[in-house]
Scaffold this active site. Structure first.
Site, short mmCIF file in Angstrom:
data_model
loop_
_atom_site.label_atom_id
_atom_site.label_comp_id
_atom_site.label_asym_id
_atom_site.label_seq_id
_atom_site.Cartn_x
_atom_site.Cartn_y
_atom_site.Cartn_z
N SER A 5 12.70 11.01 -12.27
CA SER A 5 14.11 12.03 -11.46
C SER A 5 14.59 10.23 -11.25
CB SER A 5 13.05 11.97 -9.75
OG SER A 5 12.19 10.42 -9.36
N ASN A 80 4.82 9.62 -17.39
CA ASN A 80 5.16 7.96 -16.82
C ASN A 80 5.59 8.07 -14.96
OD1 ASN A 80 8.14 6.20 -16.43
ND2 ASN A 80 9.03 8.02 -15.37
N SER A 133 1.48 -0.25 -18.76
CA SER A 133 1.90 -1.55 -17.93
C SER A 133 1.28 -3.21 -18.76
CB SER A 133 2.01 -1.98 -16.45
OG SER A 133 2.45 -2.71 -15.86
N TYR A 146 -2.90 -1.05 -8.92
CA TYR A 146 -2.08 -1.05 -10.22
C TYR A 146 -2.18 -1.65 -11.06
CZ TYR A 146 2.19 -0.70 -11.90
OH TYR A 146 3.24 -0.02 -13.29
N LYS A 150 -3.86 0.77 -14.54
CA LYS A 150 -2.60 0.88 -15.53
C LYS A 150 -3.82 1.42 -17.06
CE LYS A 150 1.33 1.81 -14.21
NZ LYS A 150 1.80 2.97 -14.92
#
Length: 241
Positions: A5, A80, A133, A146, A150
């Protein structure tokens, strides 16, 4: 394309559509998804928007069922969708924030792969692209959840590449550095942090979402048929140090 989006997901979806793919956009925000789908349709591409919370396996199963029902197959999966929370030291990191980050970034990727892989195995064909990432391989204070998520995606990519190779399915990851997207608002609005980021980046700027699309298209195509199990950084040179 999950997380289709906005940001990197939106740009990858548009690039795939420009290369004659029929794109299914998935995220929790159906309004934004519909706007992106309309943008693709108006440009002459093919797109459909389906609301899906990838942290819920039932949602992912519904997504896969609807896509196969409409198009009979799934050739490409781009994992994603992702999120982050304000950085904090681990000792002060709320458990609920940790869980939210892991559920969306890592468990969501696992759910999508688990639901879609049987269809690709049946057809003995597929491309899976996981968005990791540089935080998955470089330490950033305050970003334990995070970074852990990742890093997990990088390892998941390697294992899946081994498990799926016999079925002619390739699995690769893209590790973006600092891109100009909503996920990096905490950098753009913090001059000290932004200056440090730009100084640390050899190209001395943040990436633009469109600068990631070429690799996504390559890894989705037959041109990448001998590339699997890899994590490729797009970071302006950040990780060369």
């Amino acid at each position: 394309v999950t997380g289709g989006s906005q940001g990197l997901g939106k740009e990858m979806a548009k690039a795939l559509a420009q290369n004659e793919a029929t794109v299914v956009l998935a995220s929790r925000n159906l309004g934004k998804l519909n706007a992106v789908a309309q943008e693709i349709l108006q440009a002459g591409g093919k797109a459909e928007a389906i609301r899906c919370d990838i942290s819920k396996f039932a949602d992912v199963q519904n997504l896969v069922g609807r896509v196969i029902g409409s198009f009979s197959k799934i050739d490409i999966l781009i994992n994603n969708a992702g999120m982050n929370v304000p950085p904090r030291p681990l000792v002060d990191f709320p458990e609920e924030d940790w869980q939210r980050v892991i559920d969306t970034n890592l468990k969501g990727t696992y759910y999508c792969c688990k639901a879609i892989c049987p269809e690709m195995i049946r057809r003995r064909k597929g491309r899976i692209i996981n968005i990791s990432s540089i935080a998955g391989s470089v330490g950033f204070p305050g970003m334990a959840a995070y970074g852990a998520a990742k890093a997990g995606i990088i390892q998941l990519t390697k294992v899946l590449a081994l498990e799926l190779a016999e079925y002619n399915i390739t699995v690769n990851a893209i590790a973006p550095g600092f891109f100009d997207t909503a996920l990096r608002d905490n950098i753009r609005t913090n001059k000290k942090l932004l200056d440090w980021t730009l100084e640390r980046t050899p190209l001395h700027r943040c990436g633009l979402p469109r600068e990631l699309t070429g690799l996504a298209v390559l890894l989705s195509s037959e041109a990448s048929s001998y590339i699997t199990g890899q994590t490729i950084c797009i970071d302006g040179g950040w990780t060369v140090w």
